[in-house]
Design a protein around this motif. Structure first.
Motif, PDB file in Angstrom:
ATOM      1  N   ALA A 109       0.801  -1.224   0.000  1.00 52.89           N
ATOM      2  CA  ALA A 109       0.000   0.000   0.000  1.00 52.89           C
ATOM      3  C   ALA A 109       0.840   1.283   0.000  1.00 52.89           C
ATOM      4  N   LEU A 110       2.151   1.156  -0.186  1.00 56.16           N
ATOM      5  CA  LEU A 110       2.980   2.356  -0.333  1.00 56.16           C
ATOM      6  C   LEU A 110       2.837   2.873  -1.755  1.00 56.16           C
ATOM      7  N   CYS A 111       2.952   4.159  -1.918  1.00 54.56           N
ATOM      8  CA  CYS A 111       2.814   4.737  -3.256  1.00 54.56           C
ATOM      9  C   CYS A 111       3.667   5.986  -3.381  1.00 54.56           C
ATOM     10  N   GLY A 112       3.826   6.432  -4.604  1.00 58.36           N
ATOM     11  CA  GLY A 112       4.589   7.637  -4.886  1.00 58.36           C
ATOM     12  C   GLY A 112       6.007   7.335  -5.313  1.00 58.36           C
ATOM     13  N   PHE A 113       6.704   8.387  -5.669  1.00 58.49           N
ATOM     14  CA  PHE A 113       8.069   8.278  -6.158  1.00 58.49           C
ATOM     15  C   PHE A 113       8.952   7.605  -5.116  1.00 58.49           C
ATOM     16  N   PRO A 114       9.763   6.614  -5.440  1.00 55.13           N
ATOM     17  CA  PRO A 114      10.146   6.126  -6.753  1.00 55.13           C
ATOM     18  C   PRO A 114       9.309   4.949  -7.263  1.00 55.13           C
ATOM     19  N   LEU A 115       8.278   4.554  -6.523  1.00 57.87           N
ATOM     20  CA  LEU A 115       7.454   3.416  -6.926  1.00 57.87           C
ATOM     21  C   LEU A 115       6.576   3.780  -8.117  1.00 57.87           C
ATOM     22  N   SER A 116       6.137   2.771  -8.833  1.00 62.54           N
ATOM     23  CA  SER A 116       5.285   3.022  -9.998  1.00 62.54           C
ATOM     24  C   SER A 116       3.826   3.221  -9.601  1.00 62.54           C
ATOM     25  N   MET A 117       3.464   2.884  -8.375  1.00 66.51           N
ATOM     26  CA  MET A 117       2.080   3.044  -7.928  1.00 66.51           C
ATOM     27  C   MET A 117       1.799   4.492  -7.549  1.00 66.51           C
ATOM     28  N   ASN A 118       0.819   5.093  -8.234  1.00 63.09           N
ATOM     29  CA  ASN A 118       0.428   6.468  -7.931  1.00 63.09           C
ATOM     30  C   ASN A 118      -0.379   6.520  -6.649  1.00 63.09           C
ATOM     31  N   CYS A 119      -0.374   7.668  -6.016  1.00 62.20           N
ATOM     32  CA  CYS A 119      -1.097   7.847  -4.758  1.00 62.20           C
ATOM     33  C   CYS A 119      -2.465   8.487  -4.956  1.00 62.20           C
ATOM     34  N   GLY A 120      -2.903   8.653  -6.153  1.00 64.26           N
ATOM     35  CA  GLY A 120      -4.160   9.346  -6.393  1.00 64.26           C
ATOM     36  C   GLY A 120      -3.899  10.816  -6.639  1.00 64.26           C
ATOM     37  N   ASP A 121      -3.051  11.417  -5.852  1.00 64.63           N
ATOM     38  CA  ASP A 121      -2.628  12.787  -6.075  1.00 64.63           C
ATOM     39  C   ASP A 121      -1.457  12.722  -7.053  1.00 64.63           C
ATOM     40  N   SER A 122      -1.647  13.224  -8.234  1.00 63.89           N
ATOM     41  CA  SER A 122      -0.628  13.101  -9.266  1.00 63.89           C
ATOM     42  C   SER A 122       0.682  13.760  -8.859  1.00 63.89           C
ATOM     43  N   GLU A 123       0.637  14.751  -7.983  1.00 63.46           N
ATOM     44  CA  GLU A 123       1.865  15.409  -7.540  1.00 63.46           C
ATOM     45  C   GLU A 123       2.690  14.489  -6.641  1.00 63.46           C
ATOM     46  N   ALA A 124       2.033  13.660  -5.844  1.00 63.45           N
ATOM     47  CA  ALA A 124       2.753  12.791  -4.910  1.00 63.45           C
ATOM     48  C   ALA A 124       3.511  11.696  -5.628  1.00 63.45           C
ATOM     49  N   SER A 125       3.068  11.318  -6.829  1.00 63.87           N
ATOM     50  CA  SER A 125       3.710  10.213  -7.517  1.00 63.87           C
ATOM     51  C   SER A 125       4.786  10.661  -8.491  1.00 63.87           C
ATOM     52  N   LYS A 126       4.957  11.954  -8.680  1.00 62.32           N
ATOM     53  CA  LYS A 126       5.981  12.455  -9.584  1.00 62.32           C
ATOM     54  C   LYS A 126       7.286  12.635  -8.828  1.00 62.32           C
ATOM     55  N   PRO A 127       8.400  12.482  -9.550  1.00 59.70           N
ATOM     56  CA  PRO A 127       9.662  12.783  -8.880  1.00 59.70           C
ATOM     57  C   PRO A 127       9.713  14.261  -8.532  1.00 59.70           C
ATOM     58  N   PRO A 128      10.330  14.595  -7.420  1.00 57.41           N
ATOM     59  CA  PRO A 128      10.358  15.993  -6.996  1.00 57.41           C
ATOM     60  C   PRO A 128      11.148  16.851  -7.964  1.00 57.41           C
ATOM     61  N   LYS A 129      10.684  18.090  -8.125  1.00 61.99           N
ATOM     62  CA  LYS A 129      11.392  19.047  -8.962  1.00 61.99           C
ATOM     63  C   LYS A 129      12.241  19.904  -8.055  1.00 61.99           C
ATOM     64  N   VAL A 130      13.489  20.069  -8.417  1.00 58.04           N
ATOM     65  CA  VAL A 130      14.387  20.894  -7.625  1.00 58.04           C
ATOM     66  C   VAL A 130      14.549  22.211  -8.359  1.00 58.04           C
ATOM     67  N   SER A 131      14.108  23.270  -7.709  1.00 50.32           N
ATOM     68  CA  SER A 131      14.260  24.584  -8.331  1.00 50.32           C
ATOM     69  C   SER A 131      15.591  25.172  -7.926  1.00 50.32           C
ATOM     70  N   SER A 132      16.078  26.102  -8.703  1.00 46.73           N
ATOM     71  CA  SER A 132      17.371  26.706  -8.400  1.00 46.73           C
ATOM     72  C   SER A 132      17.295  27.520  -7.116  1.00 46.73           C
ATOM     73  N   GLU A 133      16.120  28.017  -6.771  1.00 45.99           N
ATOM     74  CA  GLU A 133      15.965  28.766  -5.524  1.00 45.99           C
ATOM     75  C   GLU A 133      15.988  27.831  -4.331  1.00 45.99           C
ATOM     76  N   GLU A 134      15.436  26.633  -4.512  1.00 47.98           N
ATOM     77  CA  GLU A 134      15.282  25.681  -3.433  1.00 47.98           C
ATOM     78  C   GLU A 134      16.595  25.013  -3.063  1.00 47.98           C
TER      79      GLU A 134
END
Length: 181
Positions: A109-134
């Motif tokens: 029942a684990l989900c999200g990046f790096p697993l292929s199972m999405n969590c329903g919230d499309s943002e939770a399953s995507k790899p994190p974006k690293v911004s230059s400010e962050e």
């Protein structure tokens, strides 16, 4: 001051919850509680083990979500929570963004990046974006790193050329003497 650097209690058939008192071992670098029969949730207070480099709690009967508090473990290089009954999204941030699928295997029942199972919230399953400010740090060497790299490369090149010339001259003379016989 606690002087424990590594605690390995794996494979001892321990039962019950992970004790909150484990967090009093503030100097702990390695904690291995794998292959026991621990149940309950992962205590969020484990995020207080700020020096922790390796955490293995695989092969237990732990349930619930992986606490977001564990993201603050900046030195965590190894994580294994596989083969438990963990649920929900995998936390994002810092070291957690570097762990691979095998750290989480066997938790249906684990989900999200790096697993292929999405969590329903499309943002939770995507790899994190690293911004230059962050995050201004990069894995690519910066100016001072290049100076050290070039000094090492040049030193190696000079030593290699000098020693290579010495060996080739020495073995050329030896080979010449052998072939004249």
């Amino acid at each position: 001051m606690n002087t424990f650097f590594a605690v390995d209690l794996s494979g001892n058939m321990f039962r019950g919850n992970i004790p909150e008192s484990i967090t009093t071992l503030s100097g702990l670098l390695l904690l291995n509680l794998s292959n026991n029969e621990l149940s309950g949730v992962i205590p969020p207070s484990m995020g207080d083990l700020l020096r922790l480099e390796a955490l293995d709690i695989s092969g237990n009967k732990l349930s619930g979500m992986i606490p977001q508090d564990l993201v603050q473990l900046n030195f965590l290089e190894f994580l294994n929570v596989s083969n438990n009954n963990l649920t929900g999204p995998i936390p994002h941030g810092k070291q957690f963004d570097t762990f691979l699928n095998n750290s989480y295997m066997g938790n249906q029942a684990l989900c999200g990046f790096p697993l292929s199972m999405n969590c329903g919230d499309s943002e939770a399953s995507k790899p994190p974006k690293v911004s230059s400010e962050e995050d201004t740090e990069s894995d690519f060497p910066n100016g001072i790193d290049w100076v050290v790299i070039l000094i090492g490369a040049m030193t190696g090149l000079v030593i290699g050329l000098v020693y290579g010339d010495y060996l080739s001259t020495k073995y050329y003379k030896w080979f010449s003497q052998r072939s004249r016989r």
